[in-house]
Motif scaffolding. Structure first.
Motif, PDB file in Angstrom:
ATOM      1  N   LEU A   1       0.840  -1.206   0.000  1.00 56.29           N
ATOM      2  CA  LEU A   1       0.000   0.000   0.000  1.00 56.29           C
ATOM      3  C   LEU A   1       0.871   1.251   0.000  1.00 56.29           C
ATOM      4  CD1 LEU A   1      -2.844  -0.633   2.626  1.00 56.29           C
ATOM      5  CD2 LEU A   1      -2.765  -1.295   0.223  1.00 56.29           C
ATOM      6  N   ASP A   2       0.568   2.179  -0.864  1.00 52.78           N
ATOM      7  CA  ASP A   2       1.029   3.561  -0.954  1.00 52.78           C
ATOM      8  C   ASP A   2       2.527   3.797  -1.080  1.00 52.78           C
ATOM      9  OD1 ASP A   2       0.428   3.517   2.359  1.00 52.78           O
ATOM     10  OD2 ASP A   2       2.139   4.752   1.807  1.00 52.78           O
ATOM     11  N   ARG A   3       3.334   2.758  -1.081  1.00 58.81           N
ATOM     12  CA  ARG A   3       4.763   2.922  -1.347  1.00 58.81           C
ATOM     13  C   ARG A   3       5.241   1.663  -2.091  1.00 58.81           C
ATOM     14  NH1 ARG A   3       7.425   5.690   4.197  1.00 58.81           N
ATOM     15  NH2 ARG A   3       5.848   7.345   4.339  1.00 58.81           N
ATOM     16  N   GLN A   4       6.217   1.879  -3.002  1.00 54.50           N
ATOM     17  CA  GLN A   4       6.764   0.751  -3.748  1.00 54.50           C
ATOM     18  C   GLN A   4       8.019   0.236  -3.029  1.00 54.50           C
ATOM     19  OE1 GLN A   4       6.179   3.810  -5.192  1.00 54.50           O
ATOM     20  NE2 GLN A   4       5.010   3.502  -7.083  1.00 54.50           N
TER      21      GLN A   4
ATOM     22  N   HIS B   1       7.302  17.359   0.576  1.00 48.53           N
ATOM     23  CA  HIS B   1       6.809  16.079   0.026  1.00 48.53           C
ATOM     24  C   HIS B   1       5.484  15.666   0.663  1.00 48.53           C
ATOM     25  CE1 HIS B   1      11.017  14.610  -1.537  1.00 48.53           C
ATOM     26  NE2 HIS B   1      10.680  15.799  -1.989  1.00 48.53           N
ATOM     27  N   ASN B   2       5.067  16.271   1.751  1.00 47.33           N
ATOM     28  CA  ASN B   2       3.672  16.067   2.199  1.00 47.33           C
ATOM     29  C   ASN B   2       3.158  17.305   2.940  1.00 47.33           C
ATOM     30  OD1 ASN B   2       4.738  15.806   4.841  1.00 47.33           O
ATOM     31  ND2 ASN B   2       3.311  14.147   5.355  1.00 47.33           N
ATOM     32  N   ASP B   3       1.838  17.401   3.042  1.00 44.32           N
ATOM     33  CA  ASP B   3       1.196  18.581   3.648  1.00 44.32           C
ATOM     34  C   ASP B   3       1.563  18.737   5.124  1.00 44.32           C
ATOM     35  OD1 ASP B   3      -2.004  18.008   1.934  1.00 44.32           O
ATOM     36  OD2 ASP B   3      -0.138  18.937   1.232  1.00 44.32           O
TER      37      ASP B   3
ATOM     38  N   GLU C   1      -3.335  15.969  -4.736  1.00 43.04           N
ATOM     39  CA  GLU C   1      -4.134  15.021  -3.952  1.00 43.04           C
ATOM     40  C   GLU C   1      -3.635  13.583  -4.054  1.00 43.04           C
ATOM     41  OE1 GLU C   1      -8.257  14.157  -5.214  1.00 43.04           O
ATOM     42  OE2 GLU C   1      -8.799  14.699  -3.159  1.00 43.04           O
ATOM     43  N   LEU C   2      -3.616  12.935  -2.881  1.00 45.20           N
ATOM     44  CA  LEU C   2      -3.294  11.498  -2.779  1.00 45.20           C
ATOM     45  C   LEU C   2      -4.464  10.861  -2.039  1.00 45.20           C
ATOM     46  CD1 LEU C   2      -1.161   9.115  -2.825  1.00 45.20           C
ATOM     47  CD2 LEU C   2      -0.537   9.870  -0.537  1.00 45.20           C
ATOM     48  N   THR C   3      -5.152   9.927  -2.670  1.00 49.38           N
ATOM     49  CA  THR C   3      -6.282   9.326  -1.954  1.00 49.38           C
ATOM     50  C   THR C   3      -5.789   8.457  -0.798  1.00 49.38           C
ATOM     51  OG1 THR C   3      -8.161   7.838  -2.048  1.00 49.38           O
ATOM     52  CG2 THR C   3      -6.362   7.310  -3.539  1.00 49.38           C
TER      53      THR C   3
HETATM   54  C1  GZL Z   1       2.749   8.464  -0.074  1.00 45.69           C
HETATM   55  C2  GZL Z   1       2.706   8.074   1.397  1.00 45.69           C
HETATM   56  C3  GZL Z   1       3.233   9.202   2.243  1.00 45.69           C
HETATM   57  C4  GZL Z   1       2.282  10.386   2.370  1.00 45.69           C
HETATM   58  C5  GZL Z   1       2.670  10.909   3.701  1.00 45.69           C
HETATM   59  O1  GZL Z   1       2.186   7.460  -0.868  1.00 45.69           O
HETATM   60  O2  GZL Z   1       3.497   6.908   1.610  1.00 45.69           O
HETATM   61  O3  GZL Z   1       3.437   8.722   3.581  1.00 45.69           O
HETATM   62  O4  GZL Z   1       2.433  11.331   1.332  1.00 45.69           O
HETATM   63  C6  GZL Z   1       2.812   9.628   4.504  1.00 45.69           C
HETATM   64  O5  GZL Z   1       1.742  11.799   4.300  1.00 45.69           O
HETATM   65  O6  GZL Z   1       3.576   9.817   5.636  1.00 45.69           O
END
Ligand code: GZL
Length: 312
Positions: free
Chosen positions: A104-107, A212-214, A260-262
């Motif tokens: 999920l959310d990171r490779q 890199h993030n809000d 936006e990142l869901t």
């Molecule tokens: C990105 C996700 C990041 C968010 C951050 O896909 O892994 O991790 O952008 C979170 O808010 O900490």
């Protein structure tokens, strides 16, 4: 008695179609907290028995959790991998145990046969969208940029840096003069921004912040204000995630743009797992989620209200 036992067994079996172990990074950002709450609520809705483990952002805790899920004989494992390397060993163990893994959310840097699929955004694209917004906003003016990077060695930190740099390449008036990790947190984002401001003539030499993030951007906004400067005008602020609080900052003129990142990565992940379990259908190795640019022109307080209810 037998029929009673059978009934209770059937009910028990029906109660949890699937048992899934989830190794979550931690709760470093508002976005991460939303991903966790959405994953839990989706599991509930789907009758999935979710075993949740919070790693406090340490890979060794994630590896321990995955090993424990394997020992428990779960049906599937979700991992949000804190960093991109060091996963082959434990993923081989999951493969040997014939337990499918969804990222999920990171490779990660590992052979694709070690996981069923990865549900993530295109993080290089996110960085590019952020960079393109700044290029358009500053035109030909000189603009010194400071960058707050995500967690060192994480795929979003690597990819978002790359994408932003690709977008500003060829625009020599825009330069990244300082770049350091703020580990995706507000606290660290504020601390590092304070050091950038001190090092750059009280911030007078800084035209823009790319975070890199809000959450790091929100921390940095605090530091900019405490230095007597106006975030959003003296120092432009562009970041990624589109969490509710960045829209509050935008409405106050203190932030300029976010990508936006869901936080709903679990939906596609559970869909893929349920289909795989039902009929063996292999999903694509990458299920990509959408990215969308928001700026002050997009009625930020309306977006804030809409997002407030979505798991944040
Ligand atoms: C990105 C996700 C990041 C968010 C951050 O896909 O892994 O991790 O952008 C979170 O808010 O900490």
């Amino acid at each position: 008695l037998i029929s009673g036992l059978m009934a209770s067994t059937t009910i028990a079996a029906g109660a949890a179609d699937m048992t899934v172990g989830f190794s979550q990074i931690g709760s470093e950002s508002g976005w991460r907290a939303a991903e966790t709450s959405l994953t839990k609520s989706q599991a509930e809705e789907r009758g999935i028995d979710l075993k949740f483990a919070d790693a406090q952002q340490k890979q060794e805790n994630q590896i321990k959790a995955v090993r424990s899920f394997i020992a428990q004989g779960v049906d599937a494992i979700l991992i949000a991998p804190v960093v991109a390397t060091g996963w082959e060993g434990v993923l081989e163990e999951a493969k040997d145990a014939e337990i499918p893994v969804v990222l999920l959310d990171r490779q990660i840097d590992a052979p694709e046969d070690l996981y069923l699929t990865a549900v993530t955004s295109d993080q290089v694209h996110e960085g590019k969208v952020a960079g393109e917004w700044l290029v358009k906003d500053v035109g030909d003016a000189e603009c010194n940029v400071v960058e707050l990077q995500g967690t060192t060695g994480s795929s979003p930190a690597i990819n978002r840096k790359q994408g932003f740099e690709e977008a500003i390449a060829g625009h020599d008036n825009i330069k990244i003069i300082r770049s350091q990790t703020g580990d995706f947190t507000r606290t660290k984002g504020k601390e590092v921004m304070e050091s950038f401001i001190k090092a750059e003539d009280g911030g007078k030499n800084i035209c823009a912040l790319y975070a890199h993030n809000d959450d790091m951007a929100v921390g940095a906004i605090q530091a900019i204000k405490e230095a007597g400067l106006k975030p959003g005008t003296d120092i432009k602020v562009v970041s990624i995630d589109a969490v509710p609080d960045i829209f509050q900052a935008m409405a106050a003129g203190e932030a300029n743009a976010t990508v936006e990142l869901t936080p709903n990565m679990a939906g596609p992940a559970f869909d893929a797992l349920e289909k795989y379990k039902a009929d063996g259908t292999e999903p694509p190795k990458w299920i990509q989620t959408e990215s969308k640019l928001y700026t002050q022109a997009d009625d930020p307080m309306k977006v804030y209200e809409e997002k407030k209810g979505l798991g944040y």
